[in-house]
Design an enzyme around this catalytic site. Structure first.
Site, PDB file in Angstrom:
ATOM      1  N   LYS A 130      -0.431  19.538  -7.450  1.00 51.91           N
ATOM      2  CA  LYS A 130      -1.720  18.570  -7.634  1.00 51.91           C
ATOM      3  C   LYS A 130      -1.966  18.631  -9.239  1.00 51.91           C
ATOM      4  O   LYS A 130      -2.429  17.519  -9.669  1.00 51.91           O
ATOM      5  CB  LYS A 130      -2.739  18.912  -6.978  1.00 51.91           C
ATOM      6  CG  LYS A 130      -2.468  18.803  -5.492  1.00 51.91           C
ATOM      7  CD  LYS A 130      -3.792  19.039  -4.628  1.00 51.91           C
ATOM      8  CE  LYS A 130      -3.359  18.833  -3.107  1.00 51.91           C
ATOM      9  NZ  LYS A 130      -4.569  18.430  -2.099  1.00 51.91           N
ATOM     10  N   THR A 137      -5.886  36.708  -9.074  1.00 49.49           N
ATOM     11  CA  THR A 137      -5.791  36.639 -10.578  1.00 49.49           C
ATOM     12  C   THR A 137      -7.233  36.054 -11.136  1.00 49.49           C
ATOM     13  O   THR A 137      -7.348  34.953 -11.303  1.00 49.49           O
ATOM     14  CB  THR A 137      -4.690  35.950 -11.001  1.00 49.49           C
ATOM     15  OG1 THR A 137      -3.535  36.225 -10.097  1.00 49.49           O
ATOM     16  CG2 THR A 137      -4.328  36.071 -12.240  1.00 49.49           C
TER      17      THR A 137
END
Length: 269
Positions: free
Chosen positions: A70, A156
């Site tokens: 995306k 993360t």
């Protein structure tokens, strides 16, 4: 450009097997007697450029984009809608004024799905899991619907902090921490594979919370299954999927397809 008798549409992603976009779009195409075909294509990052260039030549009329491309499609586009620009996320591509244009119908899709489920986000605390492609759309949707607090955690942490640079109202939470929330959204792709689960201690969050999973196939991820077992409300992303597709279809074909019992049955069988 050459006049093509049969217009061609594609959804690109990796994985792509789970996508019900062809089923839904082809159903609407047939219902509205449009000369078109909609396919799904598993691609690698290095194939994006070629596919998008085919929109310019008219070989492809429209493309939907799913995980994980995306954001990575953006460099190949010539124009972005305000929604696509604000989210830096594109799920719908087409030619407009001879420019390859990227749009984001996920934001509206998410908002409309919450309305469908009659859940009012106003003044609610919401925790989002995952900082990937769909996260900005969820963030913008929640902000627009006046959530009182939008928290984000990602395995993360730096990826979550990068989003905070853009949306400064975000509160970043450490992965594995469980703050107070009214609603929690799984915006990761964990759960696409059967029995895959996010490491969350559901008991700690209490009951009667609203658990929302962007994933719609499988219909019940472990995330939703466990949420229900602990006495929470749980909804998958099927209506977000339907509404984002509805908007894309309308833009492409200038026709508003129906969302009725038939349509929904088609997707849950």
């Amino acid at each position: 450009s050459r006049k093509v008798l049969m217009k061609k549409y594609l959804v690109i992603g990796n994985p792509i097997e789970h996508s019900l976009s062809p089923r839904l779009h082809n159903y609407w195409i047939n219902q509205n007697k449009i000369k078109a075909i909609y396919d799904k294509k598993l691609i690698k990052e290095n194939e994006i450029k070629n596919i998008i260039s085919q929109i310019k030549t008219g070989d492809i009329t429209g493309v939907n984009v799913t995980v994980p491309f995306k954001k990575s499609v953006i460099p190949y586009l010539e124009k972005l809608s305000p929604e696509a620009n604000a989210s830096q996320s594109v799920n719908t591509i087409y030619l407009e004024d001879n420019k390859i244009t990227g749009h984001n119908t996920d934001i509206a899709g998410f908002e409309l799905s919450l309305r469908y489920h009659k859940y009012d986000v106003k003044d609610k605390k919401v925790l989002i899991l995952g900082a990937g492609g769909v996260a900005p759309s969820i963030i913008l949707g929640l902000k627009k619907m006046s959530a009182s607090q939008i928290m984000l955690c990602n395995r993360t942490k730096s990826k979550a902090e990068n989003l905070k640079k853009i949306y400064d109202y975000l509160d970043i939470v450490n992965w594995g921490d469980m703050p107070e929330f009214d609603m929690i959204v799984n915006a990761t792709s964990v759960g696409l594979k059967k029995n895959e689960e996010i490491n969350i201690n559901f008991k700690k969050s209490g009951q009667n919370k609203f658990y929302y999973d962007v994933i719609y196939n499988p219909r019940e991820t472990m995330f939703l299954k466990k949420a229900k077992e602990q006495g929470n409300i749980a909804e998958n992303g099927i209506m977000m999927f339907v509404y984002q597709a509805h908007q894309a279809f309308t833009i492409w074909h200038k026709v508003m397809p129906k969302i009725d019992e038939e349509t929904l049955k088609l997707l849950t069988k």
